[in-house]
Design a protein around this motif. Structure first.
Motif, PDB file in Angstrom:
ATOM      1  N   ALA A  39      16.471 -10.021 -39.755  1.00  0.00           N
ATOM      2  CA  ALA A  39      15.551  -9.864 -38.512  1.00  0.00           C
ATOM      3  C   ALA A  39      14.186 -10.902 -38.357  1.00  0.00           C
ATOM      4  O   ALA A  39      14.034 -11.841 -37.490  1.00  0.00           O
ATOM      5  N   THR A  45      12.221  -8.522 -34.150  1.00  0.00           N
ATOM      6  CA  THR A  45      11.911  -7.059 -34.701  1.00  0.00           C
ATOM      7  C   THR A  45      13.313  -6.708 -35.157  1.00  0.00           C
ATOM      8  O   THR A  45      14.398  -7.072 -34.707  1.00  0.00           O
ATOM      9  N   LYS A  46      13.473  -5.761 -36.134  1.00  0.00           N
ATOM     10  CA  LYS A  46      14.861  -5.330 -36.252  1.00  0.00           C
ATOM     11  C   LYS A  46      15.516  -4.493 -35.395  1.00  0.00           C
ATOM     12  O   LYS A  46      16.567  -4.808 -35.351  1.00  0.00           O
ATOM     13  N   ARG A  47      14.557  -3.774 -34.485  1.00  0.00           N
ATOM     14  CA  ARG A  47      15.451  -3.184 -33.349  1.00  0.00           C
ATOM     15  C   ARG A  47      16.135  -4.079 -32.344  1.00  0.00           C
ATOM     16  O   ARG A  47      17.263  -4.086 -32.051  1.00  0.00           O
ATOM     17  N   THR A  48      15.452  -5.333 -32.097  1.00  0.00           N
ATOM     18  CA  THR A  48      16.195  -6.493 -31.325  1.00  0.00           C
ATOM     19  C   THR A  48      17.411  -6.981 -32.076  1.00  0.00           C
ATOM     20  O   THR A  48      18.293  -7.246 -31.376  1.00  0.00           O
ATOM     21  N   ILE A  50      19.052  -5.781 -34.196  1.00  0.00           N
ATOM     22  CA  ILE A  50      20.212  -4.882 -34.350  1.00  0.00           C
ATOM     23  C   ILE A  50      21.098  -4.924 -33.012  1.00  0.00           C
ATOM     24  O   ILE A  50      22.085  -5.080 -33.040  1.00  0.00           O
ATOM     25  N   GLU A  51      20.357  -4.714 -31.835  1.00  0.00           N
ATOM     26  CA  GLU A  51      20.989  -4.888 -30.423  1.00  0.00           C
ATOM     27  C   GLU A  51      21.670  -5.868 -30.289  1.00  0.00           C
ATOM     28  O   GLU A  51      22.659  -6.494 -29.605  1.00  0.00           O
ATOM     29  N   VAL A  60      26.117  -3.304 -37.584  1.00  0.00           N
ATOM     30  CA  VAL A  60      24.961  -2.824 -38.120  1.00  0.00           C
ATOM     31  C   VAL A  60      25.004  -2.197 -39.594  1.00  0.00           C
ATOM     32  O   VAL A  60      24.255  -1.987 -40.526  1.00  0.00           O
TER      33      VAL A  60
END
Length: 75
Positions: A39, A45-48, A50-51, A60
């Motif tokens: 990331a 970000t990690k969230r973005t 992952i998406e 993931v």
């Protein structure tokens, strides 16, 4: 962090950020980078990150089958 310069063919319609995401996703998929490292390399970000992994057909859940079998045996 190291910096790398690449010559990309003119006909390849890909920008620097998309290329960074692509490379980071493949390095994550191959176990060379952790999720956080990938990331960061992609500038997300990690969230973005992952998406976005789904766009590159990367799960993931990057967990080797051999480790899963060991965990089941130990359970």
């Amino acid at each position: 962090m190291k910096t790398l310069s690449l010559n990309i063919p003119d006909g390849l319609d890909i920008g620097p950020s998309e290329l960074a995401i692509f490379v980071a996703s493949r390095l994550y998929e191959n176990g060379k980078l952790s999720l956080g490292q990938a990331a960061e390399m992609a500038g997300l970000t990690k969230r973005t990150f992952i998406e976005l992994l789904g766009r590159y057909n990367v799960s993931v859940f990057n967990y080797p089958a051999s480790d899963l079998a060991k965990d089941v045996a130990n359970a």
